[in-house]
Scaffold this active site. Structure first.
Site, PDB file in Angstrom:
ATOM      1  N   HIS A 181      42.869  34.504  49.255  1.00 55.18           N
ATOM      2  CA  HIS A 181      42.628  35.502  48.216  1.00 55.18           C
ATOM      3  C   HIS A 181      41.195  36.029  48.312  1.00 55.18           C
ATOM      4  CE1 HIS A 181      43.402  37.307  44.285  1.00 55.18           C
ATOM      5  NE2 HIS A 181      42.296  36.758  43.813  1.00 55.18           N
ATOM      6  N   SER A 205      40.822  41.235  43.134  1.00 47.90           N
ATOM      7  CA  SER A 205      41.579  40.351  42.257  1.00 47.90           C
ATOM      8  C   SER A 205      41.912  41.064  40.944  1.00 47.90           C
ATOM      9  CB  SER A 205      40.798  39.054  42.047  1.00 47.90           C
ATOM     10  OG  SER A 205      41.603  38.050  41.478  1.00 47.90           O
ATOM     11  N   GLU A 250      47.996  33.588  49.987  1.00 44.36           N
ATOM     12  CA  GLU A 250      47.698  33.712  48.554  1.00 44.36           C
ATOM     13  C   GLU A 250      48.987  33.904  47.757  1.00 44.36           C
ATOM     14  OE1 GLU A 250      45.725  37.338  47.175  1.00 44.36           O
ATOM     15  OE2 GLU A 250      45.471  37.941  49.262  1.00 44.36           O
TER      16      GLU A 250
END
Length: 312
Positions: free
Chosen positions: A269, A144, A239
């Site tokens: 995600h 991320s 995502e």
């Protein structure tokens, strides 16, 4: 079984998604609680340490590490998260490769907005080099926001004239503070974790008024990736940040970079964090470990920094 696993995880994430905005403190507590449910593999040893004047977590195989070092950057929108919240990911990479890892506790927004996180990540890389660690045995990795840091730290290292690492692995990286990817719209509602409003809010805390139209904030649309080491970018189709990955991969290919874009269907995600609960997560981590072992310490010469476009 995988279809049932995916449905179960999707439902769990949707159930935990709050309605309305939360305070920074609540965001941090909620993320910590979620990541505490992830499975940390056995056979690893963790040691609190310091790297580049930042607290860090060293993760090693219990039976001794091979000649490779993973510099792992945790996720959390540059606002929440810690080396401990990412331990399932760091631990599985260590267990599967036999390498050691350092996961720095970089400064977070809003207390420390951009560019504090990049300053800290670059400082930890400098510290490894100053210790005499061969850059050809170092890989950057992260999930991320931390996947974004793996890319932008490499940009910052190149611009600082430092030798570049041997490889980059980015799990669902955040790479576009301009939020212009089509998936921001097409995956709204499909994504069980984020909405556009979610990422725009945490992004604003990190930006603190900075212009997002710059390579260190939006490398997927603005960075010159010339001279970059091989990259593996993994993401899921469910995502809103999917196009961050696809556009960075396209820029990498255009710059002559060896890049593998690894997209898994119907997963959320940072699905890799669900290792031990989701077959696709285990398989993706196996592919990431293979990528790392093929490139770290395999006799590849250290890459020297290349000039940015503005320097030519």
């Amino acid at each position: 079984m995988s279809k049932e696993q995916r449905a179960r995880i999707d439902a769990m994430l949707r159930q935990q998604r709050p309605e309305g905005p939360r305070s920074v403190e609540a965001l941090r507590a909620g993320f910590k609680a979620l990541m505490a449910q992830m499975i940390v593999p056995g056979g690893i040893r963790t040691t609190p340490t310091t790297l580049g004047n930042r607290p860090a977590l060293q993760v090693e195989p219990e039976n001794g590490a091979g000649a490779g070092t993973i510099l792992y950057f945790h996720g959390g929108g540059w606002v929440y998260g810690s080396p401990e919240t990412a331990l399932s990911l760091t631990g599985h990479l260590v267990a599967k490769t036999g390498f050691s890892a350092y996961s720095p506790d970089y400064r977070l927004a809003p207390e420390h907005p951009f560019p504090a996180a990049i300053e800290d990540s670059l400082s930890t890389y400098r510290a490894l080099l100053d210790r005499g660690t061969d850059p050809s045995t170092i890989a950057f990795a992260g999930e991320s926001a931390g996947g974004g840091l793996a890319v932008t730290t490499c940009l910052a290292a190149r611009d600082a004239g430092l030798p570049l690492p041997a490889a980059i692995v980015a799990f669902s990286p955040g790479l576009d503070a301009t939020r212009t990817g089509e998936s921001m719209t097409t995956k709204e509602g499909v994504d069980p974790i984020f909405t556009r409003k979610d990422v725009e809010r945490t992004g604003a805390l990190y930006l603190a008024g900075a212009d997002p139209h710059q390579p260190l904030l939006s490398p997927a649309v603005l960075a010159d990736l010339t001279g970059f080491p091989p990259m593996l970018i993994q993401a899921g189709t469910n995502e809103i940040l999917l196009d961050d990955s696809t556009r960075l991969a396209a820029r990498a290919r255009a710059a002559g970079v060896d890049v593998v874009l690894d997209i898994t269907a119907d997963v959320p995600h940072v699905f890799q964090a669900f290792a031990g609960m989701l077959d696709e997560a285990d398989e993706a981590l196996d592919r990431a470990a293979l990528f790392l072992t093929q490139r770290i310490g395999a006799g590849h010469p250290a890459r020297t920094s290349a000039p940015s476009r503005s320097d030519r």
